[in-house]
Scaffold this active site. Structure first.
Site, PDB file in Angstrom:
ATOM      1  N   ASN A 161       0.787  -1.238   0.000  1.00 10.30           N
ATOM      2  CA  ASN A 161       0.000   0.000   0.000  1.00 10.30           C
ATOM      3  C   ASN A 161       0.820   1.291   0.000  1.00 10.30           C
ATOM      4  OD1 ASN A 161       0.739  -0.495   2.658  1.00 10.30           O
ATOM      5  ND2 ASN A 161      -1.146   0.343   3.514  1.00 10.30           N
ATOM      6  N   GLU A 257       4.631  -4.768  11.919  1.00 14.54           N
ATOM      7  CA  GLU A 257       3.559  -3.753  11.811  1.00 14.54           C
ATOM      8  C   GLU A 257       2.432  -4.444  11.056  1.00 14.54           C
ATOM      9  OE1 GLU A 257       5.864   0.456  11.180  1.00 14.54           O
ATOM     10  OE2 GLU A 257       5.072  -0.544   9.432  1.00 14.54           O
ATOM     11  N   CYS A 291      -3.278   0.815   6.911  1.00 11.28           N
ATOM     12  CA  CYS A 291      -3.387   0.103   8.185  1.00 11.28           C
ATOM     13  C   CYS A 291      -4.058   0.992   9.212  1.00 11.28           C
ATOM     14  CB  CYS A 291      -2.017  -0.337   8.684  1.00 11.28           C
ATOM     15  SG  CYS A 291      -0.875   1.009   8.948  1.00 11.28           S
TER      16      CYS A 291
HETATM   17  N1  LIG Z   1       0.652  -1.693  10.950  1.00 15.54           N
HETATM   18  C1  LIG Z   1       1.186  -1.135   9.884  1.00 15.54           C
HETATM   19  O1  LIG Z   1       2.052  -0.274   9.963  1.00 15.54           O
HETATM   20  C2  LIG Z   1       0.743  -1.524   8.513  1.00 15.54           C
HETATM   21  C3  LIG Z   1       0.064  -2.704   8.279  1.00 15.54           C
HETATM   22  N2  LIG Z   1      -0.318  -3.040   7.011  1.00 15.54           N
HETATM   23  C4  LIG Z   1      -1.104  -4.240   6.837  1.00 15.54           C
HETATM   24  O2  LIG Z   1      -0.706  -4.921   5.648  1.00 15.54           O
HETATM   25  C5  LIG Z   1      -1.812  -5.588   5.071  1.00 15.54           C
HETATM   26  C6  LIG Z   1      -1.882  -5.267   3.606  1.00 15.54           C
HETATM   27  O3  LIG Z   1      -0.670  -5.477   2.983  1.00 15.54           O
HETATM   28  P1  LIG Z   1      -0.383  -6.781   2.099  1.00 15.54           P
HETATM   29  O4  LIG Z   1       0.753  -6.445   1.191  1.00 15.54           O
HETATM   30  O5  LIG Z   1      -1.650  -7.242   1.471  1.00 15.54           O
HETATM   31  O6  LIG Z   1       0.070  -7.813   3.222  1.00 15.54           O
HETATM   32  P2  LIG Z   1       0.649  -9.315   3.056  1.00 15.54           P
HETATM   33  O7  LIG Z   1       0.779  -9.844   4.424  1.00 15.54           O
HETATM   34  O8  LIG Z   1      -0.112 -10.073   2.062  1.00 15.54           O
HETATM   35  O9  LIG Z   1       2.097  -9.087   2.394  1.00 15.54           O
HETATM   36  C7  LIG Z   1       3.063  -8.314   3.009  1.00 15.54           C
HETATM   37  C8  LIG Z   1       4.433  -8.743   2.547  1.00 15.54           C
HETATM   38  O10 LIG Z   1       4.699 -10.066   3.016  1.00 15.54           O
HETATM   39  C9  LIG Z   1       5.135 -10.875   1.935  1.00 15.54           C
HETATM   40  N3  LIG Z   1       4.815 -12.266   2.228  1.00 15.54           N
HETATM   41  C10 LIG Z   1       3.718 -12.963   1.905  1.00 15.54           C
HETATM   42  N4  LIG Z   1       3.815 -14.231   2.388  1.00 15.54           N
HETATM   43  C11 LIG Z   1       4.990 -14.315   3.040  1.00 15.54           C
HETATM   44  C12 LIG Z   1       5.666 -15.344   3.740  1.00 15.54           C
HETATM   45  N5  LIG Z   1       5.145 -16.558   3.907  1.00 15.54           N
HETATM   46  N6  LIG Z   1       6.866 -15.073   4.280  1.00 15.54           N
HETATM   47  C13 LIG Z   1       7.425 -13.862   4.142  1.00 15.54           C
HETATM   48  N7  LIG Z   1       6.832 -12.840   3.472  1.00 15.54           N
HETATM   49  C14 LIG Z   1       5.635 -13.061   2.939  1.00 15.54           C
HETATM   50  C15 LIG Z   1       4.409 -10.287   0.749  1.00 15.54           C
HETATM   51  O11 LIG Z   1       4.988 -10.710  -0.453  1.00 15.54           O
HETATM   52  P3  LIG Z   1       4.069 -10.946  -1.763  1.00 15.54           P
HETATM   53  O12 LIG Z   1       3.520  -9.616  -2.119  1.00 15.54           O
HETATM   54  O13 LIG Z   1       5.040 -11.470  -2.752  1.00 15.54           O
HETATM   55  O14 LIG Z   1       3.015 -11.936  -1.392  1.00 15.54           O
HETATM   56  C16 LIG Z   1       4.601  -8.811   1.036  1.00 15.54           C
HETATM   57  O15 LIG Z   1       5.900  -8.410   0.699  1.00 15.54           O
HETATM   58  C17 LIG Z   1      -3.010  -5.102   5.846  1.00 15.54           C
HETATM   59  O16 LIG Z   1      -3.414  -6.087   6.767  1.00 15.54           O
HETATM   60  C18 LIG Z   1      -2.501  -3.881   6.571  1.00 15.54           C
HETATM   61  O17 LIG Z   1      -3.220  -3.562   7.735  1.00 15.54           O
HETATM   62  C19 LIG Z   1      -0.047  -2.247   5.949  1.00 15.54           C
HETATM   63  C20 LIG Z   1       0.627  -1.074   6.134  1.00 15.54           C
HETATM   64  C21 LIG Z   1       1.050  -0.603   7.414  1.00 15.54           C
HETATM   65  O1  LIG Z   2       0.323   1.676   5.855  1.00 14.10           O
HETATM   66  C1  LIG Z   2      -0.249   2.630   6.272  1.00 14.10           C
HETATM   67  O2  LIG Z   2      -1.430   2.599   6.498  1.00 14.10           O
HETATM   68  C2  LIG Z   2       0.549   3.888   6.384  1.00 14.10           C
HETATM   69  O3  LIG Z   2       1.650   3.681   7.152  1.00 14.10           O
HETATM   70  C3  LIG Z   2      -0.334   4.953   6.850  1.00 14.10           C
HETATM   71  O4  LIG Z   2       0.313   6.146   6.964  1.00 14.10           O
HETATM   72  P1  LIG Z   2      -0.609   7.424   7.246  1.00 14.10           P
HETATM   73  O5  LIG Z   2      -1.602   7.001   8.259  1.00 14.10           O
HETATM   74  O6  LIG Z   2       0.313   8.475   7.784  1.00 14.10           O
HETATM   75  O7  LIG Z   2      -1.230   7.743   5.953  1.00 14.10           O
END
Ligand SMILES: NC(=O)C1=CN([C@@H]2O[C@H](COP(=O)(O)OP(=O)(O)OC[C@H]3O[C@@H](n4cnc5c(N)ncnc54)[C@H](OP(=O)(O)O)[C@@H]3O)[C@@H](O)[C@H]2O)C=CC1
Ligand SMILES: O=C(O)[C@H](O)COP(=O)(O)O
Length: 484
Positions: A161, A257, A291
């Protein structure tokens, strides 16, 4: 690196060389709208992944010997290169993850600012000196010099994202702390991640200090996270993936995170215009794929109608459509993500929620949806949609709002809207979350604030200074003096 821009198939960076994988397998990246083939990235082999980790391990030793000022120079140059590549990076983010162009540009500028601030903050990291005489059984002849040392090789895994910002937010503090990095971007986001590494390479990255690993997490993830030369895993992504990483990582430290279900708690004395505006921008910007998006509203029954009508009115101002047109709500990252959100809305409506607005779908584009009368038996009350839907749960009183807020498995942030500061602080103290926003939407920024989740929302603390600290470890040297 001139070829990089004209190639559809993007190479990976291994020990200072841009390469194609010997697997000869490419992963195609389509834009979320399905209208654009953004490019292809390499599906790296285990052998190449091993070489990336070994190269980073070798490069780390030299880097750790560099002064903070020398490390900072690389970061300043990186920030400059990113800004020079701003238009290309923003256009790539826009196409690859479907983010409105203006927001994509902001992401690049924010990242350059983040990197520069990291350089500054790193230069101000100080150790401490502890006098042994301050403990009864100690001695004034003993001094502990406490310094911060790198952990070694950091594995940085980022989500789709914020493909540039959340990647650099791991890499820059890791480098400032004297670490090397193996960076695995989200596959949908890997082209933005590759260009970001290109900027770092142009800035004079020492060979191997940051190696780029591309390939599907489901295929290379386990190999990466269980590799014996990885010293720390810094992961941002879904809670399910994060928990599985933390289990498999065993003794390797993790920073996670993860997901959230941030509530906005609106009290009867709140400025409802402000609350509604923040709920709409906090819940719907980038289609709720943050997130920190507001993912549920908890409001007292007597205030709910007035709040809902203001939220609905403000939703009229949302632009829905294409990222190229700077829409706030754009197609979701994949059809699977859009199906999931549709399923949550349908489940809620079947169980008696009232549709206030939205629930239209066109491909992966889901129109901003507001649901009233959401109850605890509905999935949307608990699940993280990562899409443009806000469930409103009516409560009898503040105690019930706190109870429902804390019943969630997540604990990232929460917003409280009230004019009564004392009450706000009391409620904030009761909430099981990493951060509380009083009279403001939930959000990560500004990026130098500490940022953390509790429960299923994460482990460890980020935020520029905290990120450097989290990716370094204390080293204690005790001086035993013979004379006081
Ligand atoms: N708390 C925070 O700061 C934040 C949390 N998020 C959370 O992230 C999620 C959305 O992001 P999304 O990209 O869909 O998340 P995913 O968990 O699907 O993927 C995150 C990363 O993990 C990789 N990955 C997937 N499977 C594995 C594995 N088995 N071992 C190691 N790495 C792996 C993915 O690779 P690949 O793409 O190749 O599958 C990608 O690089 C939401 O739940 C959101 O809330 C997002 C931003 C900020
Ligand atoms: O992944 C996310 O959701 C970002 O870290 C959010 O950042 P922001 O809340 O400052 O837009």
């Amino acid at each position: 690196m001139n070829e990089l821009k004209t190639m559809k198939a993007y190479p990976f960076l291994l020990n200072g060389e841009w390469k194609d994988s010997t697997s000869e397998k490419l992963i195609g990246i389509e834009s979320p709208s399905g209208n654009d083939n953004v490019g292809e990235v390499q599906a790296m082999t285990e052998h190449e992944v091993n070489a990336a980790i070994a190269g980073a391990n070798d490069a780390q030793q030299n880097w750790a010997r560099k002064s903070f000022a020398a490390r900072a120079q690389l970061l300043y140059a990186w920030a400059e290169q990113l800004l020079e590549m701003k238009d290309e990076l923003a256009a790539t983010i826009m196409k690859e993850v479907g983010k409105g162009l203006a927001s994509a540009e902001k992401e690049v500028i924010r990242t350059a600012d983040f990197i520069k601030y990291t350089a500054e903050e790193g230069k101000r990291l100080h150790g401490e000196l502890i006098n042994g005489g301050s403990f009864n059984a100690g001695s004034a002849n003993k001094f502990a010099l406490v310094n911060r040392n790198p952990v070694g090789v950091v594995l940085a895994i980022s989500p789709f994202n914020y493909p540039v910002n959340l990647s650099a937010a791991k890499i820059a503090p890791a480098l400032m702390g004297g670490n090397a990095v193996v960076f695995k971007p989200a596959t949908q986001g890997a082209i933005g991640g590759t260009l970001m590494v290109e900027a770092l390479d142009k800035a004079g990255l020492p060979s191997g200090l940051v190696n780029l690993v591309t390939g599907k997490g489901s295929e290379i993830g386990d190999h990466l996270i269980t590799h014996p030369q990885i010293d720390l895993i810094n992961f941002t992504g879904g809670s399910k993936t994060g928990k599985s990483i933390s289990q498999k990582a065993s003794m390797v430290p993790v920073i996670l995170e993860l997901g959230g279900k941030d509530p906005a708690i609106v009290l009867e004395d709140a400025d409802l215009d402000k609350a509604a505006a923040d709920i709409v921008s906090g819940g719907f910007s980038y289609s709720g794929q943050r997130c920190t998006a507001i993912k549920r509203v908890l409001v007292q029954d007597e205030t709910a109608d007035a709040l809902l009508s203001k939220i609905k009115e403000k939703m009229e101002g949302l632009k829905v459509g294409a990222p190229e047109d700077n829409a706030d709500v754009t197609p979701l990252i994949s059809s699977k993500a859009a199906d999931y959100v549709t399923g949550l809305i349908e489940d809620a409506l079947e169980k008696g929620a009232a549709l206030v607005k939205g629930n239209h779908r066109n491909g992966n584009l889901i129109y901003p949806t507001l649901l009233d009368g959401v109850t605890k038996d509905m999935d949307v009350a608990w699940e993280e949609p990562f899409g443009p839907v806000i469930p409103v749960i009516r409560v009898k009183n503040v105690e019930e709002a706190i109870h429902i807020a804390n019943e969630s498995e997540y604990g990232l942030q929460a917003s409280i809207f009230t004019r009564n500061m004392e009450k706000a602080i009391h409620i904030g103290n009761e909430l099981e979350v990493g951060s509380v926003q009083i009279n403001g939407k939930t959000e990560r920024g500004p990026d130098h604030f500490p940022f953390l989740g509790v429960k299923s929302s994460g482990v460890g603390v980020q935020g520029i200074r905290k990120s450097i600290e989290s990716m370094t470890r204390e080293k204690v040297t005790v001086l035993n003096m013979t004379q006081g």
